[in-house]
Design a protein around this motif. Sequence first.
Motif, mmCIF file in Angstrom:
data_model
loop_
_atom_site.group_PDB
_atom_site.id
_atom_site.type_symbol
_atom_site.label_atom_id
_atom_site.label_comp_id
_atom_site.label_asym_id
_atom_site.label_seq_id
_atom_site.Cartn_x
_atom_site.Cartn_y
_atom_site.Cartn_z
ATOM 1 N N ASN A 227 -11.860 8.205 -11.707
ATOM 2 C CA ASN A 227 -10.968 8.660 -10.643
ATOM 3 C C ASN A 227 -10.048 7.497 -10.288
ATOM 4 O OD1 ASN A 227 -12.383 11.293 -9.848
ATOM 5 N ND2 ASN A 227 -14.036 9.807 -9.639
ATOM 6 N N ILE A 228 -8.761 7.694 -10.401
ATOM 7 C CA ILE A 228 -7.816 6.667 -9.965
ATOM 8 C C ILE A 228 -6.751 7.331 -9.095
ATOM 9 C CG2 ILE A 228 -6.207 4.850 -10.594
ATOM 10 C CD1 ILE A 228 -7.626 4.463 -13.190
ATOM 11 N N VAL A 229 -6.651 6.868 -7.870
ATOM 12 C CA VAL A 229 -5.643 7.345 -6.926
ATOM 13 C C VAL A 229 -4.811 6.145 -6.520
ATOM 14 C CG1 VAL A 229 -5.218 8.381 -4.664
ATOM 15 C CG2 VAL A 229 -7.107 9.219 -6.094
ATOM 16 N N ALA A 230 -3.542 6.171 -6.895
ATOM 17 C CA ALA A 230 -2.675 5.019 -6.653
ATOM 18 C C ALA A 230 -1.415 5.442 -5.906
ATOM 19 C CB ALA A 230 -2.293 4.353 -7.978
ATOM 20 N N ALA A 231 -0.913 4.515 -5.119
ATOM 21 C CA ALA A 231 0.335 4.705 -4.388
ATOM 22 C C ALA A 231 1.047 3.364 -4.298
ATOM 23 C CB ALA A 231 0.068 5.284 -3.002
ATOM 24 N N ASP A 232 2.213 3.346 -3.696
ATOM 25 C CA ASP A 232 2.997 2.109 -3.630
ATOM 26 C C ASP A 232 2.394 1.086 -2.681
ATOM 27 O OD1 ASP A 232 5.236 2.646 -5.464
ATOM 28 O OD2 ASP A 232 5.645 4.301 -4.098
ATOM 29 N N THR A 233 1.559 1.530 -1.760
ATOM 30 C CA THR A 233 0.848 0.594 -0.888
ATOM 31 C C THR A 233 -0.642 0.890 -0.942
ATOM 32 O OG1 THR A 233 0.949 1.992 1.097
ATOM 33 C CG2 THR A 233 2.834 0.538 0.683
ATOM 34 N N GLU A 234 -1.433 -0.132 -0.670
ATOM 35 C CA GLU A 234 -2.879 0.058 -0.670
ATOM 36 C C GLU A 234 -3.295 1.084 0.369
ATOM 37 O OE1 GLU A 234 -6.982 -2.609 -0.393
ATOM 38 O OE2 GLU A 234 -5.079 -3.433 0.329
ATOM 39 N N GLU A 235 -2.677 1.011 1.545
ATOM 40 C CA GLU A 235 -3.044 1.934 2.633
ATOM 41 C C GLU A 235 -2.781 3.386 2.241
ATOM 42 O OE1 GLU A 235 -2.516 -2.077 3.968
ATOM 43 O OE2 GLU A 235 -1.097 -0.734 2.932
ATOM 44 N N GLY A 237 -2.577 4.622 -0.832
ATOM 45 C CA GLY A 237 -3.511 5.016 -1.878
ATOM 46 C C GLY A 237 -4.864 5.396 -1.315
ATOM 47 N N LEU A 238 -5.363 4.621 -0.349
ATOM 48 C CA LEU A 238 -6.644 4.939 0.284
ATOM 49 C C LEU A 238 -6.559 6.242 1.067
ATOM 50 C CD1 LEU A 238 -7.584 1.337 1.479
ATOM 51 C CD2 LEU A 238 -8.677 2.637 -0.362
ATOM 52 N N LEU A 282 -18.582 7.539 -6.391
ATOM 53 C CA LEU A 282 -17.235 7.084 -6.711
ATOM 54 C C LEU A 282 -17.198 5.606 -7.100
ATOM 55 C CD1 LEU A 282 -15.243 8.907 -3.873
ATOM 56 C CD2 LEU A 282 -15.366 9.527 -6.295
ATOM 57 N N SER A 283 -18.329 5.089 -7.555
ATOM 58 C CA SER A 283 -18.391 3.658 -7.870
ATOM 59 C C SER A 283 -17.500 3.291 -9.054
ATOM 60 C CB SER A 283 -19.837 3.234 -8.140
ATOM 61 O OG SER A 283 -20.402 3.989 -9.201
ATOM 62 N N TYR A 284 -17.222 4.235 -9.950
ATOM 63 C CA TYR A 284 -16.273 3.996 -11.031
ATOM 64 C C TYR A 284 -14.961 4.699 -10.710
ATOM 65 C CZ TYR A 284 -19.611 1.535 -13.913
ATOM 66 O OH TYR A 284 -20.494 0.590 -14.387
ATOM 67 N N SER A 285 -14.430 4.378 -9.541
ATOM 68 C CA SER A 285 -13.177 4.934 -9.066
ATOM 69 C C SER A 285 -12.325 3.812 -8.513
ATOM 70 C CB SER A 285 -13.426 5.984 -7.971
ATOM 71 O OG SER A 285 -14.245 7.036 -8.447
ATOM 72 N N ILE A 286 -11.034 4.047 -8.481
ATOM 73 C CA ILE A 286 -10.090 3.082 -7.943
ATOM 74 C C ILE A 286 -9.144 3.812 -7.009
ATOM 75 C CG2 ILE A 286 -8.309 1.376 -8.478
ATOM 76 C CD1 ILE A 286 -9.516 1.202 -11.313
ATOM 77 N N ALA A 287 -8.944 3.262 -5.821
ATOM 78 C CA ALA A 287 -7.976 3.815 -4.866
ATOM 79 C C ALA A 287 -7.235 2.657 -4.233
ATOM 80 C CB ALA A 287 -8.665 4.662 -3.799
ATOM 81 N N GLY A 288 -5.911 2.760 -4.209
ATOM 82 C CA GLY A 288 -5.105 1.703 -3.627
ATOM 83 C C GLY A 288 -3.747 1.639 -4.283
#
Length: 337
Positions: A227-235, A237-238, A282-288
Amino acid sequence: MTEKDVRISVLDLAPILLGGTPADSFRNSLDLARHAEKLGYYRYWLAEHHNMPGIASSATSLVISHIAAGTSTIRVGSGGIMLPNHAPLVIAEQFGTLESLYPGRIDLGLGRAPGSDQPAARALRRSLGTGGQDFPELLQELRAYLSTDSDARPMGVRAVPGEGMDIPVWLLGSSDFSARLAGQLGLPFAFASHFAPDYLLPALELYRSSFRPSEALNEPYVMVGLNIVAADTEEEGLRLATSQEQQFLNLIRGRTGPLNPPVESMESLWSPQEKALIRKQLSYSIAGDKAAIQKKLPIILEETQADEIIITAQIYDHEARKRSYQLVAEAVHNSQK
């Protein structure tokens, strides 16, 4: 990002949004697939789920055809077809048809779970007493239909179209069963770490240690789901990732439904115990932001030695979802220059 270049692909769960329809989901999926193709993603997979109001891809082969018809180069396939739900002959014919329509672009990923609850499994006429133990026999029958070996055909039945077609067969899993079987048969293996991370590393070790070269592969090939959820800012994305967290929360509470909009905070929605459980899932996930990807993804790739990652992003806003996949592609491709 690592010493070897890693392919990136898309796992689209065809989310039905709160207030949306399956028709909206299919339009979004095609738009996302075209976007992913331009960004250099290698393949685009869809998954079979039933009795889930938030997932539109239950008729998986039909949605694969929809995506393949609207794209030109990206590989399209199943991640996966739940083989025990179907007669192997039907799957051979369906994917033979897809390969005939879109030659050289179709993947057949197979799983042994029902992709549904017990009532749906009964409605699919699936036997509930096997526990998936008949999967190797079903897989052997399916592969026989796709082969050119007339002696291997069950009862002399031929899959037309399907017979003799070079359709890559993958095994998917979240435990040791499919890992061992994929290794023994010399097939590529994809692990569902995007929702079941606990057994990831042992399963990959088992797959690699049991691998026997075959006509399909000379050496092991591993795909890892993230799972990867990305945006232009960390906030941001979270914040976007809270749609995914709400979905996991509903699942552990035994509820299913459409994908909800993001919220500013999950703290009022889950208990500490639920939060801990979801964080583990979600331990193998990235958000930010892109920096978060560049920080965590190399660690995952080093741990898993994956040849390919397949990314799912349960993001409510379609344009934000497209932006997320763009940021991932930029992060990965920039690191491999």
